[in-house]
Design a protein around this motif. Structure first.
Motif, PDB file in Angstrom:
ATOM      1  N   ALA A 254      -6.223  15.264 -10.981  1.00  8.00           N
ATOM      2  CA  ALA A 254      -5.890  15.617  -9.592  1.00  8.00           C
ATOM      3  C   ALA A 254      -6.103  14.444  -8.656  1.00  8.00           C
ATOM      4  N   VAL A 255      -7.092  13.609  -8.947  1.00  9.08           N
ATOM      5  CA  VAL A 255      -7.369  12.461  -8.075  1.00  9.08           C
ATOM      6  C   VAL A 255      -6.206  11.490  -8.112  1.00  9.08           C
ATOM      7  N   LEU A 256      -5.753  11.147  -9.297  1.00 10.40           N
ATOM      8  CA  LEU A 256      -4.637  10.203  -9.418  1.00 10.40           C
ATOM      9  C   LEU A 256      -3.334  10.820  -8.919  1.00 10.40           C
ATOM     10  N   ALA A 257      -3.125  12.090  -9.212  1.00 13.31           N
ATOM     11  CA  ALA A 257      -1.880  12.740  -8.787  1.00 13.31           C
ATOM     12  C   ALA A 257      -1.810  12.869  -7.282  1.00 13.31           C
ATOM     13  N   GLY A 258      -2.953  12.958  -6.613  1.00 15.72           N
ATOM     14  CA  GLY A 258      -2.935  13.101  -5.171  1.00 15.72           C
ATOM     15  C   GLY A 258      -2.882  11.794  -4.414  1.00 15.72           C
ATOM     16  N   ALA A 259      -2.895  10.655  -5.100  1.00 16.91           N
ATOM     17  CA  ALA A 259      -2.887   9.348  -4.429  1.00 16.91           C
ATOM     18  C   ALA A 259      -1.462   8.867  -4.174  1.00 16.91           C
ATOM     19  N   VAL A 260      -0.627   9.736  -3.620  1.00 13.82           N
ATOM     20  CA  VAL A 260       0.770   9.376  -3.358  1.00 13.82           C
ATOM     21  C   VAL A 260       0.852   8.337  -2.239  1.00 13.82           C
TER      22      VAL A 260
ATOM     23  N   ALA B 234       9.526  -1.060   3.606  1.00 22.25           N
ATOM     24  CA  ALA B 234       9.712   0.387   3.667  1.00 22.25           C
ATOM     25  C   ALA B 234      11.154   0.810   3.455  1.00 22.25           C
ATOM     26  N   THR B 235      12.127  -0.052   3.775  1.00 28.00           N
ATOM     27  CA  THR B 235      13.543   0.340   3.659  1.00 28.00           C
ATOM     28  C   THR B 235      13.987   0.515   2.212  1.00 28.00           C
ATOM     29  N   GLN B 236      13.271  -0.051   1.258  1.00 35.32           N
ATOM     30  CA  GLN B 236      13.673   0.038  -0.139  1.00 35.32           C
ATOM     31  C   GLN B 236      12.950   1.142  -0.909  1.00 35.32           C
ATOM     32  N   VAL B 237      12.084   1.879  -0.256  1.00 34.71           N
ATOM     33  CA  VAL B 237      11.312   2.929  -0.915  1.00 34.71           C
ATOM     34  C   VAL B 237      11.792   4.276  -0.424  1.00 34.71           C
ATOM     35  N   GLY B 238      12.209   5.154  -1.354  1.00 37.60           N
ATOM     36  CA  GLY B 238      12.703   6.471  -0.999  1.00 37.60           C
ATOM     37  C   GLY B 238      11.647   7.543  -1.151  1.00 37.60           C
ATOM     38  N   GLU B 239      12.123   8.759  -1.407  1.00 34.91           N
ATOM     39  CA  GLU B 239      11.233   9.907  -1.523  1.00 34.91           C
ATOM     40  C   GLU B 239      10.422   9.856  -2.816  1.00 34.91           C
ATOM     41  N   HIS B 240       9.270  10.515  -2.775  1.00 37.48           N
ATOM     42  CA  HIS B 240       8.434  10.623  -3.972  1.00 37.48           C
ATOM     43  C   HIS B 240       9.102  11.578  -4.956  1.00 37.48           C
ATOM     44  N   ALA B 241       9.290  11.115  -6.211  1.00 37.68           N
ATOM     45  CA  ALA B 241      10.027  11.899  -7.199  1.00 37.68           C
ATOM     46  C   ALA B 241       9.125  12.526  -8.244  1.00 37.68           C
ATOM     47  N   GLY B 242       7.811  12.328  -8.140  1.00 35.94           N
ATOM     48  CA  GLY B 242       6.915  12.931  -9.116  1.00 35.94           C
ATOM     49  C   GLY B 242       6.021  11.884  -9.750  1.00 35.94           C
ATOM     50  N   TYR B 243       5.597  12.166 -10.972  1.00 33.14           N
ATOM     51  CA  TYR B 243       4.697  11.244 -11.659  1.00 33.14           C
ATOM     52  C   TYR B 243       4.948  11.312 -13.160  1.00 33.14           C
ATOM     53  N   VAL B 244       4.376  10.353 -13.876  1.00 32.75           N
ATOM     54  CA  VAL B 244       4.442  10.298 -15.331  1.00 32.75           C
ATOM     55  C   VAL B 244       3.029  10.058 -15.832  1.00 32.75           C
ATOM     56  N   VAL B 245       2.534  10.914 -16.717  1.00 33.35           N
ATOM     57  CA  VAL B 245       1.204  10.759 -17.296  1.00 33.35           C
ATOM     58  C   VAL B 245       1.286   9.749 -18.429  1.00 33.35           C
TER      59      VAL B 245
ATOM     60  N   ARG C 214      -6.683   9.353 -17.785  1.00 35.35           N
ATOM     61  CA  ARG C 214      -7.052   8.680 -16.543  1.00 35.35           C
ATOM     62  C   ARG C 214      -6.062   7.570 -16.166  1.00 35.35           C
ATOM     63  N   VAL C 215      -4.826   7.676 -16.613  1.00 32.13           N
ATOM     64  CA  VAL C 215      -3.762   6.720 -16.254  1.00 32.13           C
ATOM     65  C   VAL C 215      -2.524   7.518 -15.879  1.00 32.13           C
ATOM     66  N   LEU C 216      -2.002   7.268 -14.680  1.00 32.11           N
ATOM     67  CA  LEU C 216      -0.869   8.044 -14.172  1.00 32.11           C
ATOM     68  C   LEU C 216       0.016   7.127 -13.343  1.00 32.11           C
ATOM     69  N   THR C 217       1.333   7.361 -13.401  1.00 29.26           N
ATOM     70  CA  THR C 217       2.300   6.544 -12.674  1.00 29.26           C
ATOM     71  C   THR C 217       3.058   7.403 -11.684  1.00 29.26           C
ATOM     72  N   HIS C 218       2.993   7.025 -10.409  1.00 30.36           N
ATOM     73  CA  HIS C 218       3.778   7.695  -9.370  1.00 30.36           C
ATOM     74  C   HIS C 218       5.171   7.060  -9.307  1.00 30.36           C
ATOM     75  N   VAL C 219       6.166   7.903  -9.085  1.00 25.46           N
ATOM     76  CA  VAL C 219       7.561   7.466  -9.103  1.00 25.46           C
ATOM     77  C   VAL C 219       8.195   7.751  -7.751  1.00 25.46           C
ATOM     78  N   PHE C 220       8.900   6.745  -7.214  1.00 27.83           N
ATOM     79  CA  PHE C 220       9.609   6.874  -5.943  1.00 27.83           C
ATOM     80  C   PHE C 220      11.061   6.443  -6.142  1.00 27.83           C
ATOM     81  N   GLU C 221      11.955   7.092  -5.413  1.00 28.11           N
ATOM     82  CA  GLU C 221      13.367   6.698  -5.485  1.00 28.11           C
ATOM     83  C   GLU C 221      13.542   5.298  -4.910  1.00 28.11           C
TER      84      GLU C 221
ATOM     85  N   VAL D 247       4.486   3.063  -9.645  1.00 21.90           N
ATOM     86  CA  VAL D 247       3.154   2.507  -9.360  1.00 21.90           C
ATOM     87  C   VAL D 247       2.164   3.182 -10.305  1.00 21.90           C
ATOM     88  N   THR D 248       1.583   2.394 -11.182  1.00 22.68           N
ATOM     89  CA  THR D 248       0.629   2.935 -12.149  1.00 22.68           C
ATOM     90  C   THR D 248      -0.785   2.848 -11.570  1.00 22.68           C
TER      91      THR D 248
END
Length: 279
Positions: free
Chosen positions: A17-23, A36-47, A51-58, A71-72
């Motif tokens: 939950a800690v890593l998943a909430g660090a959007v 900021a112009t090249q970063v879109g909406e948050h699309a989720g994450y990949v485990v 204790r290692v998680l990657t956030h994904v943005f469009e 971003v891992t």
């Protein structure tokens, strides 16, 4: 690191939950890097693992449709503060990618080699065989040539596979029997005076054209190849001996020719003139 094709999920795992909430942290890292112009909406994450998680943005980077910013994040055991591991720009399932990389040796074609280019040495080439190693079929085909090559000439000679590949390539190429010039030719190369047979076993099928007027001059041609520069092309047939017919004689018609009898004198034995009687 995440996989090449991302499959993000929206629901956070219970233990991460800690890593998943660090959007916000993940987005801030990308914005600081590319803007900021090249970063879109948050699309989720990949485990990625424990204790290692990657956030994904469009990705809104021009020219990268279907890509994602990844971003891992990681955290030490029992820690509550995420740490940034790396930032990547990765293609998604809908991304248009370049073809897979092919090694230079595999993508190079014979037509790519220029007159001044130098190819690398190939030690293990199935088309070649060392002369002193030739045996069985190779030795029978090489014949007297093998004795010359051992220690006196080339280190390697064509193997049976090399000859087979060359013969197939030549016969099925532009100087074989299926070429347009061969189909249009009246006579095959085997009957041309400019045809020079090759040496060795290949002489049974191939030779070299020695006609400067031929498009195949100096090239290997098959016996059943042909072109319009055949040595006997345009040969004129000898005229047959003229046998005049017998003259026609008309034996059913009689033509009377009147001859005027001229006066003539005939000398006698004594030299006196004799006048015909009744003159």
């Amino acid at each position: 690191m995440t996989s090449a094709v991302l499959v993000p999920r929206a629901a956070p795992p219970p233990k991460e939950a800690v890593l998943a909430g660090a959007v916000d942290l993940a987005r801030e890292v990308i914005v600081d890097d590319v803007g900021a112009t090249q970063v879109g909406e948050h699309a989720g994450y990949v485990v990625e693992g424990p204790r290692v998680l990657t956030h994904v943005f469009e990705s809104r980077t021009p020219g990268y449709r279907g890509w994602y910013w990844a971003v891992t994040l990681a955290r030490p055991p029992r820690a509550r503060t995420p740490t940034v591991v790396e930032v990547n720009h990765l293609p998604g399932e809908q991304a248009v990618l370049a073809p897979g990389w092919v090694p230079w040796a595999d993508r190079l074609q014979p037509s790519d080699v220029g007159p001044t280019d130098e190819l690398p040495y190939v030690g293990e080439d199935e088309r070649l065989a060392a002369g002193y190693e030739a045996s069985g079929e190779d030795a029978d085909q090489l014949g007297p040539e093998l004795a010359y090559e051992v220690g006196l000439g080339r280190e390697r000679v064509l193997s049976a596979e090399g000859r087979s590949q060359a013969a197939t390539r030549w016969y099925e190429g532009d100087r074989g029997p299926t070429a347009p010039s061969a189909r249009a030719a009246g006579e095959p190369c085997s009957t041309c005076a400019f045809f020079l047979p090759l040496a060795g076993s290949l002489r049974q099928v191939f030779g070299v054209c020695a006609n400067e007027w031929s498009p195949d001059d100096g090239a290997v041609v098959s016996l059943d190849h042909g072109c319009g520069a055949h040595s006997e092309t345009g040969e004129r047939k000898r005229p047959s001996i003229w046998n005049p017919p017998a003259p026609v004689i008309d034996e059913l018609d009689l033509e009377v020719v009147a001859l005027e009898r001229s006066r003539a004198t005939t000398p006698d034995r004594g030299g006196d003139e004799v006048t015909p009687e009744g003159s």
